[in-house]
Design a protein around this motif. Structure first.
Motif, PDB file in Angstrom:
ATOM      1  N   LYS A 156       0.824  -1.205   0.000  1.00  0.00           N
ATOM      2  CA  LYS A 156       0.000   0.000   0.000  1.00  0.00           C
ATOM      3  C   LYS A 156       0.859   1.256   0.000  1.00  0.00           C
ATOM      4  O   LYS A 156       0.599   2.214  -0.746  1.00  0.00           O
ATOM      5  CB  LYS A 156      -0.919  -0.020   1.222  1.00  0.00           C
ATOM      6  N   ALA A 157       1.914   1.260   0.828  1.00  0.00           N
ATOM      7  CA  ALA A 157       2.791   2.424   0.912  1.00  0.00           C
ATOM      8  C   ALA A 157       3.513   2.686  -0.402  1.00  0.00           C
ATOM      9  O   ALA A 157       3.783   3.839  -0.754  1.00  0.00           O
ATOM     10  CB  ALA A 157       3.809   2.222   2.040  1.00  0.00           C
ATOM     11  N   CYS A 158       3.816   1.618  -1.127  1.00  0.00           N
ATOM     12  CA  CYS A 158       4.533   1.763  -2.400  1.00  0.00           C
ATOM     13  C   CYS A 158       3.587   1.920  -3.587  1.00  0.00           C
ATOM     14  O   CYS A 158       4.042   2.037  -4.726  1.00  0.00           O
ATOM     15  CB  CYS A 158       5.445   0.558  -2.620  1.00  0.00           C
ATOM     16  N   GLY A 159       2.288   1.899  -3.329  1.00  0.00           N
ATOM     17  CA  GLY A 159       1.328   2.054  -4.418  1.00  0.00           C
ATOM     18  C   GLY A 159       1.314   0.880  -5.372  1.00  0.00           C
ATOM     19  O   GLY A 159       1.080   1.048  -6.570  1.00  0.00           O
ATOM     20  N   VAL A 160       1.556  -0.323  -4.841  1.00  0.00           N
ATOM     21  CA  VAL A 160       1.641  -1.517  -5.686  1.00  0.00           C
ATOM     22  C   VAL A 160       0.363  -2.346  -5.544  1.00  0.00           C
ATOM     23  O   VAL A 160       0.094  -2.888  -4.468  1.00  0.00           O
ATOM     24  CB  VAL A 160       2.858  -2.379  -5.294  1.00  0.00           C
ATOM     25  N   PRO A 161      -0.442  -2.465  -6.602  1.00  0.00           N
ATOM     26  CA  PRO A 161      -1.594  -3.377  -6.538  1.00  0.00           C
ATOM     27  C   PRO A 161      -1.083  -4.812  -6.431  1.00  0.00           C
ATOM     28  O   PRO A 161      -0.241  -5.232  -7.227  1.00  0.00           O
ATOM     29  CB  PRO A 161      -2.313  -3.146  -7.871  1.00  0.00           C
ATOM     30  N   ALA A 162      -1.539  -5.542  -5.430  1.00  0.00           N
ATOM     31  CA  ALA A 162      -1.066  -6.911  -5.221  1.00  0.00           C
ATOM     32  C   ALA A 162      -2.225  -7.778  -4.757  1.00  0.00           C
ATOM     33  O   ALA A 162      -2.893  -7.460  -3.778  1.00  0.00           O
ATOM     34  CB  ALA A 162       0.065  -6.932  -4.194  1.00  0.00           C
ATOM     35  N   ILE A 163      -2.462  -8.860  -5.471  1.00  0.00           N
ATOM     36  CA  ILE A 163      -3.567  -9.760  -5.143  1.00  0.00           C
ATOM     37  C   ILE A 163      -3.016 -11.168  -4.990  1.00  0.00           C
ATOM     38  O   ILE A 163      -2.314 -11.669  -5.869  1.00  0.00           O
ATOM     39  CB  ILE A 163      -4.646  -9.740  -6.248  1.00  0.00           C
ATOM     40  N   THR A 164      -3.340 -11.805  -3.874  1.00  0.00           N
ATOM     41  CA  THR A 164      -2.911 -13.181  -3.654  1.00  0.00           C
ATOM     42  C   THR A 164      -4.113 -14.115  -3.665  1.00  0.00           C
ATOM     43  O   THR A 164      -5.246 -13.688  -3.454  1.00  0.00           O
ATOM     44  CB  THR A 164      -2.152 -13.321  -2.318  1.00  0.00           C
ATOM     45  N   THR A 165      -3.868 -15.370  -3.954  1.00  0.00           N
ATOM     46  CA  THR A 165      -4.886 -16.422  -3.921  1.00  0.00           C
ATOM     47  C   THR A 165      -5.989 -16.155  -4.941  1.00  0.00           C
ATOM     48  O   THR A 165      -7.165 -16.127  -4.618  1.00  0.00           O
ATOM     49  CB  THR A 165      -5.490 -16.549  -2.506  1.00  0.00           C
ATOM     50  N   ALA A 166      -5.602 -15.984  -6.197  1.00  0.00           N
ATOM     51  CA  ALA A 166      -6.566 -15.568  -7.217  1.00  0.00           C
ATOM     52  C   ALA A 166      -6.776 -16.588  -8.328  1.00  0.00           C
ATOM     53  O   ALA A 166      -7.378 -16.269  -9.340  1.00  0.00           O
ATOM     54  CB  ALA A 166      -6.107 -14.246  -7.843  1.00  0.00           C
ATOM     55  N   GLY A 167      -6.309 -17.822  -8.165  1.00  0.00           N
ATOM     56  CA  GLY A 167      -6.419 -18.790  -9.250  1.00  0.00           C
ATOM     57  C   GLY A 167      -7.736 -19.527  -9.268  1.00  0.00           C
ATOM     58  O   GLY A 167      -8.630 -19.279  -8.460  1.00  0.00           O
ATOM     59  N   ILE A 168      -7.868 -20.490 -10.185  1.00  0.00           N
ATOM     60  CA  ILE A 168      -9.113 -21.242 -10.295  1.00  0.00           C
ATOM     61  C   ILE A 168      -9.317 -22.161  -9.101  1.00  0.00           C
ATOM     62  O   ILE A 168     -10.429 -22.367  -8.622  1.00  0.00           O
ATOM     63  CB  ILE A 168      -9.155 -22.058 -11.599  1.00  0.00           C
ATOM     64  N   TYR A 169      -8.251 -22.731  -8.572  1.00  0.00           N
ATOM     65  CA  TYR A 169      -8.412 -23.648  -7.447  1.00  0.00           C
ATOM     66  C   TYR A 169      -8.504 -22.944  -6.111  1.00  0.00           C
ATOM     67  O   TYR A 169      -9.266 -23.359  -5.257  1.00  0.00           O
ATOM     68  CB  TYR A 169      -7.268 -24.670  -7.430  1.00  0.00           C
ATOM     69  N   PRO A 170      -7.737 -21.864  -5.866  1.00  0.00           N
ATOM     70  CA  PRO A 170      -7.908 -21.158  -4.595  1.00  0.00           C
ATOM     71  C   PRO A 170      -9.018 -20.131  -4.677  1.00  0.00           C
ATOM     72  O   PRO A 170      -9.790 -20.091  -5.614  1.00  0.00           O
ATOM     73  CB  PRO A 170      -6.554 -20.473  -4.404  1.00  0.00           C
ATOM     74  N   GLY A 171      -9.059 -19.256  -3.672  1.00  0.00           N
ATOM     75  CA  GLY A 171     -10.002 -18.151  -3.691  1.00  0.00           C
ATOM     76  C   GLY A 171     -11.440 -18.617  -3.624  1.00  0.00           C
ATOM     77  O   GLY A 171     -11.745 -19.711  -3.174  1.00  0.00           O
ATOM     78  N   VAL A 172     -12.344 -17.772  -4.081  1.00  0.00           N
ATOM     79  CA  VAL A 172     -13.767 -18.084  -4.029  1.00  0.00           C
ATOM     80  C   VAL A 172     -14.070 -19.337  -4.837  1.00  0.00           C
ATOM     81  O   VAL A 172     -14.982 -20.086  -4.532  1.00  0.00           O
ATOM     82  CB  VAL A 172     -14.587 -16.887  -4.555  1.00  0.00           C
ATOM     83  N   SER A 173     -13.255 -19.601  -5.884  1.00  0.00           N
ATOM     84  CA  SER A 173     -13.571 -20.715  -6.770  1.00  0.00           C
ATOM     85  C   SER A 173     -13.405 -22.076  -6.114  1.00  0.00           C
ATOM     86  O   SER A 173     -13.864 -23.073  -6.646  1.00  0.00           O
ATOM     87  CB  SER A 173     -12.707 -20.651  -8.032  1.00  0.00           C
ATOM     88  N   ASN A 174     -12.725 -22.144  -4.960  1.00  0.00           N
ATOM     89  CA  ASN A 174     -12.720 -23.427  -4.268  1.00  0.00           C
ATOM     90  C   ASN A 174     -14.118 -23.762  -3.787  1.00  0.00           C
ATOM     91  O   ASN A 174     -14.418 -24.913  -3.501  1.00  0.00           O
ATOM     92  CB  ASN A 174     -11.757 -23.405  -3.080  1.00  0.00           C
ATOM     93  N   GLY A 175     -14.948 -22.727  -3.678  1.00  0.00           N
ATOM     94  CA  GLY A 175     -16.372 -22.912  -3.496  1.00  0.00           C
ATOM     95  C   GLY A 175     -16.775 -23.617  -2.229  1.00  0.00           C
ATOM     96  O   GLY A 175     -17.942 -23.902  -2.036  1.00  0.00           O
ATOM     97  N   PHE A 176     -15.831 -23.928  -1.366  1.00  0.00           N
ATOM     98  CA  PHE A 176     -16.108 -24.654  -0.143  1.00  0.00           C
ATOM     99  C   PHE A 176     -16.489 -26.099  -0.419  1.00  0.00           C
ATOM    100  O   PHE A 176     -16.156 -26.977   0.355  1.00  0.00           O
ATOM    101  CB  PHE A 176     -17.163 -23.938   0.698  1.00  0.00           C
ATOM    102  N   PHE A 177     -17.169 -26.374  -1.514  1.00  0.00           N
ATOM    103  CA  PHE A 177     -17.309 -27.740  -2.009  1.00  0.00           C
ATOM    104  C   PHE A 177     -16.711 -27.734  -3.410  1.00  0.00           C
ATOM    105  O   PHE A 177     -17.157 -26.986  -4.278  1.00  0.00           O
ATOM    106  CB  PHE A 177     -18.780 -28.172  -2.066  1.00  0.00           C
TER     107      PHE A 177
END
Length: 300
Positions: A124-145
């Motif tokens: 944030k201090a360096c003004g760098v957009p950074a997103i982690t855990t954004a692939g098809i298997y992680p993130g919301v797409s793991n869908g819990f099931f």
């Protein structure tokens, strides 16, 4: 337009201190300028290669550089060089912040994702957009099931990830209380709808569980994974129950196991086909995600 492929210099060791916030960050116009350079780390793999192809179709004006696990000066780094399990440092993210380069990864490991989020203030201090855990298997797409037939077309990395996860206690939450459960236990039969129908899924330690609890405030949450044909699930249970935890925690040993198993998975995939399905069954989570999606993400 085909992706532009060039050789890349080795990843430099990130400096101990991140550059101060006094340096002017890149503007949105600069980030979106025609001909921007995007580096896909792990672009020679199945997921990274698909990412590069999708980007080239979405933005034909981009200059997309593909590398195994290297980097050079670019406008965006897509870190797809998994597996992320057992990685103790966020080297690529640190280098991206230090060089003020936008960053995104497809991390699917709870520990790594929260370690990455620890760099929030620096990014944030360096003004760098950074997103982690954004692939098809992680993130919301793991869908819990989550269900995949065979490798789901994701290549041997998904096998490596799955085997490494068998060495981790499953972190889940029940009415606000953190609980630890045995990996690949707690089978449920879940209806994934037309195409996949009912499939058995089993507990795994996936990163969206902790995020849903800590960030979205979901009090009861867990994640489950299943595969097909059904006997692959038996194999996963056997590995979890009978292989020593020390073996499953050793990435080099797991990679050798994957090298042995992968040809059999490929052969069965050719017969049974490949499919990926996800389902979210928490309506509060769905509502919250819909609300949260209206906000822009500036840092991890």
């Amino acid at each position: 337009m085909a992706p532009v492929v060039r050789a890349c210099m080795p990843l430099p060791t990130p400096p101990a201190a991140v550059a101060s916030s006094s340096a002017a960050p890149s503007t949105d116009a600069q980030r979106r300028s025609p001909g921007a350079r995007v580096l896909v780390l792990g672009g020679t793999g199945r997921v990274g290669g698909s990412t590069a192809t999708a980007l080239s179709k979405l933005r034909p004006d981009l200059s997309i550089l593909i590398a195994g696990r290297n980097r050079l000066d670019v406008d965006l780094v897509v870190h797809a060089a998994g597996p992320f399990q057992r990685e103790n440092e966020c080297t690529v993210l640190q280098a991206a912040i230090a060089t003020k380069t936008a960053y995104i990864d497809i991390c699917d490991d709870t520990d790594y994702s929260w370690r990455a989020k620890g760099f929030h203030e620096q990014a944030k201090a360096c003004g760098v957009p950074a997103i982690t855990t954004a692939g098809i298997y992680p993130g919301v797409s793991n869908g819990f099931f989550y269900y995949t037939a065979g490798s789901g077309g994701a290549g041997p990395t998904i096998l490596t990830t799955s085997f490494l996860l068998l060495a981790e206690d499953v972190i889940a939450y029940n009415k606000g209380e953190e609980i630890k459960l045995k990996p690949y236990s707690g089978a449920l039969s879940i209806d994934f709808g037309k195409g996949a129908r009912k499939k058995d899924v089993y507990l795994l330690n996936l990163p969206e569980v902790k995020s849903a609890y800590k960030v979205l405030g979901v009090p009861t949450v867990s994640a489950r994974f299943g595969t097909a044909p059904f006997f692959w699930n038996w194999g996963m249970q056997a590995f979890a129950n009978f292989l020593p935890v020390e073996f499953l925690r050793d990435k080099n040993k797991v990679l050798k196991l994957v090298k042995f198993v992968d040809p059999f998975v490929r052969a069965i995939d050719g017969i049974a086909g490949e499919r990926v399905s996800m389902r979210v069954s928490n309506y509060f989570f769905l509502f919250t995600c819909a609300f949260k999606s209206t906000s822009s993400i500036q840092a991890i």
